[in-house]
Scaffold this motif. Sequence first.
Motif, PDB file in Angstrom:
ATOM      1  N   THR A  30      32.287  31.495  36.883  1.00  0.00           N
ATOM      2  CA  THR A  30      31.525  31.195  38.090  1.00  0.00           C
ATOM      3  C   THR A  30      31.848  32.256  39.134  1.00  0.00           C
ATOM      4  OG1 THR A  30      31.613  28.806  37.659  1.00  0.00           O
ATOM      5  CG2 THR A  30      31.022  29.506  39.888  1.00  0.00           C
ATOM      6  N   VAL A  31      30.808  32.941  39.625  1.00  0.00           N
ATOM      7  CA  VAL A  31      30.994  34.004  40.612  1.00  0.00           C
ATOM      8  C   VAL A  31      30.128  33.697  41.821  1.00  0.00           C
ATOM      9  CG1 VAL A  31      30.861  36.473  41.072  1.00  0.00           C
ATOM     10  CG2 VAL A  31      31.408  35.672  38.776  1.00  0.00           C
ATOM     11  N   SER A  43      35.642  34.542  42.247  1.00  0.00           N
ATOM     12  CA  SER A  43      35.295  34.270  40.857  1.00  0.00           C
ATOM     13  C   SER A  43      36.339  33.369  40.217  1.00  0.00           C
ATOM     14  CB  SER A  43      35.197  35.576  40.055  1.00  0.00           C
ATOM     15  OG  SER A  43      34.443  36.554  40.736  1.00  0.00           O
ATOM     16  N   SER A  44      35.903  32.606  39.228  1.00  0.00           N
ATOM     17  CA  SER A  44      36.824  31.770  38.465  1.00  0.00           C
ATOM     18  C   SER A  44      36.317  31.648  37.037  1.00  0.00           C
ATOM     19  CB  SER A  44      36.966  30.379  39.094  1.00  0.00           C
ATOM     20  OG  SER A  44      35.727  29.687  39.053  1.00  0.00           O
ATOM     21  N   VAL A  45      37.237  31.323  36.134  1.00  0.00           N
ATOM     22  CA  VAL A  45      36.862  31.145  34.733  1.00  0.00           C
ATOM     23  C   VAL A  45      37.778  30.106  34.106  1.00  0.00           C
ATOM     24  CG1 VAL A  45      38.348  33.095  34.100  1.00  0.00           C
ATOM     25  CG2 VAL A  45      36.627  32.285  32.481  1.00  0.00           C
ATOM     26  N   ASP A  55      42.987  27.004  29.614  1.00  0.00           N
ATOM     27  CA  ASP A  55      43.519  27.792  30.722  1.00  0.00           C
ATOM     28  C   ASP A  55      42.496  27.888  31.846  1.00  0.00           C
ATOM     29  OD1 ASP A  55      41.622  29.710  30.106  1.00  0.00           O
ATOM     30  OD2 ASP A  55      43.017  31.196  29.364  1.00  0.00           O
ATOM     31  N   SER A  56      42.925  28.486  32.966  1.00  0.00           N
ATOM     32  CA  SER A  56      42.024  28.764  34.078  1.00  0.00           C
ATOM     33  C   SER A  56      42.526  30.007  34.795  1.00  0.00           C
ATOM     34  CB  SER A  56      41.967  27.578  35.056  1.00  0.00           C
ATOM     35  OG  SER A  56      43.225  27.390  35.683  1.00  0.00           O
ATOM     36  N   TYR A  57      41.598  30.685  35.472  1.00  0.00           N
ATOM     37  CA  TYR A  57      41.952  31.902  36.211  1.00  0.00           C
ATOM     38  C   TYR A  57      40.965  32.053  37.362  1.00  0.00           C
ATOM     39  CZ  TYR A  57      42.480  36.839  37.384  1.00  0.00           C
ATOM     40  OH  TYR A  57      42.667  38.022  38.063  1.00  0.00           O
ATOM     41  N   ASN A  58      41.456  32.564  38.515  1.00  0.00           N
ATOM     42  CA  ASN A  58      40.535  32.842  39.612  1.00  0.00           C
ATOM     43  C   ASN A  58      40.960  34.118  40.317  1.00  0.00           C
ATOM     44  OD1 ASN A  58      42.288  32.184  42.041  1.00  0.00           O
ATOM     45  ND2 ASN A  58      42.351  30.210  40.961  1.00  0.00           N
ATOM     46  N   SER A  59      40.005  34.723  41.003  1.00  0.00           N
ATOM     47  CA  SER A  59      40.217  36.038  41.605  1.00  0.00           C
ATOM     48  C   SER A  59      41.036  35.985  42.880  1.00  0.00           C
ATOM     49  CB  SER A  59      38.858  36.699  41.894  1.00  0.00           C
ATOM     50  OG  SER A  59      38.103  35.902  42.795  1.00  0.00           O
ATOM     51  N   ASP A  89      36.108  40.597  32.289  1.00  0.00           N
ATOM     52  CA  ASP A  89      34.849  39.856  32.212  1.00  0.00           C
ATOM     53  C   ASP A  89      34.410  39.353  33.584  1.00  0.00           C
ATOM     54  OD1 ASP A  89      34.613  40.324  29.539  1.00  0.00           O
ATOM     55  OD2 ASP A  89      35.324  38.348  28.902  1.00  0.00           O
ATOM     56  N   ILE A  90      35.368  39.034  34.453  1.00  0.00           N
ATOM     57  CA  ILE A  90      35.017  38.648  35.817  1.00  0.00           C
ATOM     58  C   ILE A  90      34.375  39.826  36.546  1.00  0.00           C
ATOM     59  CG2 ILE A  90      36.111  38.309  38.084  1.00  0.00           C
ATOM     60  CD1 ILE A  90      37.645  36.024  36.968  1.00  0.00           C
ATOM     61  N   ASN A  91      34.921  41.025  36.346  1.00  0.00           N
ATOM     62  CA  ASN A  91      34.317  42.219  36.946  1.00  0.00           C
ATOM     63  C   ASN A  91      32.908  42.437  36.422  1.00  0.00           C
ATOM     64  OD1 ASN A  91      36.617  42.782  38.446  1.00  0.00           O
ATOM     65  ND2 ASN A  91      37.499  44.113  36.876  1.00  0.00           N
TER      66      ASN A  91
END
Length: 204
Positions: A30-31, A43-45, A55-59, A89-91
């Motif tokens: 999600t961006v 952004s987050s994934v 897992d989760s990750y955010n910018s 992939d976020i980029n």
Amino acid sequence: MEFLLIIAWLVLCIHYVDTQAKHSLFYLFTVQSRRSVNNIYESSVVTFLNDTQIDSYNSWSNVRIPKQTWMKELEERYWEGGTEKLKADINLTSSFLKIVMEDFGHNESELHVLQWRNGCEVEKHSDSAGFISNCFNGHGYDGEDLVSDTFKPMKWSTSEHEAKKREGRLNVEYYRETVQKCEECGTWLKIYLHFNTTETSVGM
């Protein structure tokens, strides 16, 4: 005799389930067009293995968080490699958001959101190696389906009439990317299944 037949039937069923296993790995990005303090799109994934978040990750925090205990046991090279993949992939998703906003004539004065769901399914038959049976890439923009593709056939489809003009460009621009992501997904799926201790008979 009847009891033995029932036992044999149960063993056969268990063997069939084990040798016909299907596993999946999907990412949901999600961006937002809102920029964070470091001047990048927020952004987050989240990652799903067999429909379970792992897992989760955010910018904005720049931290990847494991959601399953076994994820903490990943070898350092896999954890770091997986984290770098999510960042890359976020980029990619942020760049795509800029393209979509330009095509729709939108700017950053209003909040716009792009979502990207991509992943793969792997089937395992008997004692053979698993093979990728399906790959999926789907984009949504401001809550509406935008464009999607599958590995077979490698063809983009759009639900927005206005997006038709982009279909040819996307077929060319993202064809190689789609194939690469599909193969990449299969590799990571096998890695995660190897370390997943919450399920049985998932080895590839």
